[in-house]
Design a protein around this motif. Structure first.
Motif, PDB file in Angstrom:
ATOM      1  N   ILE A  27       7.091   5.432  -2.214  1.00 37.60           N
ATOM      2  CA  ILE A  27       5.698   5.227  -1.805  1.00 37.60           C
ATOM      3  C   ILE A  27       5.115   6.471  -1.138  1.00 37.60           C
ATOM      4  CG2 ILE A  27       4.245   3.997  -0.138  1.00 37.60           C
ATOM      5  CD1 ILE A  27       5.623   1.442  -0.874  1.00 37.60           C
ATOM      6  N   ASN A  28       5.854   7.074  -0.235  1.00 37.82           N
ATOM      7  CA  ASN A  28       5.359   8.259   0.461  1.00 37.82           C
ATOM      8  C   ASN A  28       5.336   9.487  -0.446  1.00 37.82           C
ATOM      9  OD1 ASN A  28       4.275   9.404   2.795  1.00 37.82           O
ATOM     10  ND2 ASN A  28       6.255  10.178   3.472  1.00 37.82           N
ATOM     11  N   ALA A  29       6.036   9.410  -1.577  1.00 38.72           N
ATOM     12  CA  ALA A  29       6.073  10.527  -2.527  1.00 38.72           C
ATOM     13  C   ALA A  29       5.015  10.394  -3.617  1.00 38.72           C
ATOM     14  CB  ALA A  29       7.459  10.617  -3.170  1.00 38.72           C
ATOM     15  N   GLN A  45       0.418   3.603  -9.110  1.00 37.52           N
ATOM     16  CA  GLN A  45       0.765   2.283  -8.585  1.00 37.52           C
ATOM     17  C   GLN A  45       1.617   1.478  -9.564  1.00 37.52           C
ATOM     18  OE1 GLN A  45       0.370   1.398  -5.560  1.00 37.52           O
ATOM     19  NE2 GLN A  45      -0.986   3.058  -4.903  1.00 37.52           N
ATOM     20  N   LEU A  46       1.700   1.943 -10.828  1.00 36.13           N
ATOM     21  CA  LEU A  46       2.560   1.266 -11.801  1.00 36.13           C
ATOM     22  C   LEU A  46       4.027   1.329 -11.378  1.00 36.13           C
ATOM     23  CD1 LEU A  46       1.002   2.433 -15.199  1.00 36.13           C
ATOM     24  CD2 LEU A  46       0.901   0.147 -14.197  1.00 36.13           C
ATOM     25  N   ALA A 145      10.658   0.985   6.930  1.00 39.06           N
ATOM     26  CA  ALA A 145      10.674   1.743   8.183  1.00 39.06           C
ATOM     27  C   ALA A 145      11.425   3.057   8.017  1.00 39.06           C
ATOM     28  CB  ALA A 145      11.321   0.907   9.289  1.00 39.06           C
ATOM     29  N   ILE A 146      12.498   3.018   7.223  1.00 42.69           N
ATOM     30  CA  ILE A 146      13.349   4.193   7.058  1.00 42.69           C
ATOM     31  C   ILE A 146      12.887   5.072   5.904  1.00 42.69           C
ATOM     32  CG2 ILE A 146      15.715   4.944   6.604  1.00 42.69           C
ATOM     33  CD1 ILE A 146      16.685   2.364   7.839  1.00 42.69           C
ATOM     34  N   ALA A 147      12.448   4.440   4.811  1.00 40.82           N
ATOM     35  CA  ALA A 147      12.136   5.187   3.590  1.00 40.82           C
ATOM     36  C   ALA A 147      11.028   6.237   3.757  1.00 40.82           C
ATOM     37  CB  ALA A 147      11.789   4.209   2.465  1.00 40.82           C
ATOM     38  N   ILE A 281      -1.784   7.087   0.996  1.00 36.13           N
ATOM     39  CA  ILE A 281      -2.896   7.726   0.287  1.00 36.13           C
ATOM     40  C   ILE A 281      -4.018   8.049   1.268  1.00 36.13           C
ATOM     41  CG2 ILE A 281      -4.667   7.366  -1.484  1.00 36.13           C
ATOM     42  CD1 ILE A 281      -2.641   5.610  -2.960  1.00 36.13           C
ATOM     43  N   PHE A 282      -4.283   7.125   2.198  1.00 37.77           N
ATOM     44  CA  PHE A 282      -5.320   7.339   3.202  1.00 37.77           C
ATOM     45  C   PHE A 282      -4.973   8.512   4.119  1.00 37.77           C
ATOM     46  CE2 PHE A 282      -6.681   6.431   7.603  1.00 37.77           C
ATOM     47  CZ  PHE A 282      -8.056   6.518   7.438  1.00 37.77           C
TER      48      PHE A 282
END
Length: 468
Positions: A27-29, A45-46, A145-147, A281-282
């Motif tokens: 997600i963060n990548a 988002q796919l 929390a960790i990822a 994204i924000f």
């Protein structure tokens, strides 16, 4: 609790954690992957949507799998799919190969999510069942929390694929331990699938996926696919309810004590992953934070989610009422209203506090809703109930993240403002408003659930669970 049970519980929790960690790892990548593979916000988002959609489609079959195969064999098969998907992710040279790896991982998660819940409820003492479910939810919630911070650190120095390589040894280790220590806890019996019902379910799922995939590409085709999917699922539900061997036992929804928490859980899950997907994204596209900063913004909130999940499970075990759910819903609604007012001039600490508030509310809501639905199931319908609840849960995740991401992408391209950043912010704010309105429905369901619980004797509920 027996020593063997404790070992089994640890293995199952660790295996489930690996799946949840993999689900949230990228997600963060997303901004980095978007640039590398030249895809837009809707397409990226796919990676989440297809993972969840695969999970949602396959979960109903776990009822059949539970009757046919041993529990330890199913867990090992799920871990094998996780390893295969992770290895393909390491080798991804284009976006489509990465999508395939996510689909394979989603198939494994579809097996282990309901199976782990069923196994834990079977081997855990009755008085600790709500706590064990809360522990499982806490383990799942540790992943986001960790990822993000781990992803942020690796993105600052290394390629995002390295994270997949580092996961492989842990996945191989847990599958070896599972082979050695886990044993079967299911009572297998001969079960046949209704081919007509399965065919309808598959067709409905295909058209539903087409509706979601083409929502911002071809609105007419998307609406037509959605209408066809609706018709097919209507026939499917009717036949499934009247079938001797059902794929998803919708008859369980005839009982309000099951229906109310299941629908509320579906709506809450729509919001959870949507906010967790929107926030990076924000923070990176609007606030111009680095991936590391974005990850650490999310970390305190997710730790709060873990704490709230643990506390709410203990409180529900003690009090057996819906007050904690109502508190959670109101807290979540307040946080979404505050999110609307965050802009490019807001301080980082403001974003962290509001996200913590959101996660606290979600944590106070998810476990009690899940516990109410499960605890009121008779043991004979545990697998069917697990398939039903988790199907609604996963559908909520995929519907939320798909609709809100596509809505943001659509609104940001309307060019209401001259600035691209302002248009993106407008789309995010409108999404938060829509989420707050959804919580009004959840609050009404929570109040109805509280009234229903007040009418039901707790002793009767605990001793005479639902029997169809």
């Amino acid at each position: 609790m027996e020593k063997y049970n404790k070992v089994s519980i640890f293995i199952i929790l660790f295996a489930t954690f690996l799946f949840a960690f993999t689900q949230f790892l990228l997600i963060n990548a997303y901004p980095t992957i978007m640039r590398e593979f030249n895809v837009n916000n809707s397409q990226i988002q796919l990676l989440t949507s297809l993972f969840l959609f695969t999970t949602m489609i396959l979960i109903p079959f776990t009822n059949y799998l539970s009757d046919t195969y041993k529990s330890n064999h199913l867990i090992i098969a799920a871990l094998f799919l996780l390893i295969l998907g992770t290895f393909l992710g390491c080798q991804s040279f284009n976006f489509y190969m990465l999508l395939i790896s996510r689909i394979i991982q989603g198939a494994g998660y579809a097996i282990i999510l309901p199976i782990s819940q069923s196994v834990l409820l079977k081997i855990a003492p009755n008085k600790h069942q709500s706590f064990i479910l809360g522990l499982l939810n806490s383990v799942i919630n540790i992943a986001p929390a960790i990822a993000p911070p781990i992803t942020g650190i690796f993105l600052a120095f290394l390629n995002w694929k390295i994270m997949y390589w580092l996961l492989l040894p842990f996945e191989i280790l847990v599958i070896i331990i599972s082979i050695i220590y886990l044993s079967n806890t299911f009572e297998n019996k001969k079960t046949k699938l209704n081919k007509k019902i399965v065919t309808l379910y598959a067709m409905g799922s295909v058209f539903l996926s087409l509706m979601l995939l083409f929502l911002d590409l071809n609105i007419i085709f998307s609406l037509l696919s959605g209408f066809i999917s609706f018709l097919i699922f209507t026939v499917f539900i009717f036949l499934d309810r009247h079938s001797e061997v059902s794929l998803i036992n919708f008859n369980l929804l005839n009982f309000r004590i099951i229906k109310l928490p299941t629908i509320a859980l579906f709506l809450v899950m729509m919001l959870l992953l949507s906010v967790e997907s929107i926030l990076p994204i924000f923070t990176q596209s609007i606030l111009n934070y680095t991936p590391i900063e974005s990850g650490f913004i999310m970390t305190p909130g997710t730790l709060i989610l873990i704490m709230a999940t643990f506390i709410s499970s203990k409180l529900y075990d003690k009090n057996q009422n819906s007050n904690i759910i109502i508190i959670g819903v109101i807290t979540t609604a307040v946080s979404l209203v505050l999110f609307i007012f965050i802009d490019i001039h807001s301080y980082m600490v403001t974003t962290i506090i509001v996200f913590c508030l959101f996660m606290f509310g979600i944590g106070c809501t998810i476990t009690p809703l899940t516990s109410i639905a499960y605890i009121n199931l008779d043991a004979a319908y545990l697998f069917q109930g697990s398939a039903l609840i988790n199907t609604f849960r996963q559908f909520g995740l995929i519907l939320g993240v798909t609709l809100f991401s596509k809505a943001i992408n659509f609104i940001s391209h309307l060019s209401v403002y001259h600035s691209t950043t302002s248009n993106l912010l407008l789309g995010i704010r409108i999404s938060y408003i829509a989420m707050a309105l959804i919580l009004v429905i959840v609050l009404k369901l929570a109040l109805s659930l509280k009234d229903l619980q007040n009418k039901i004797s707790l002793s009767h509920t605990n001793n005479s669970n639902i029997k169809l």
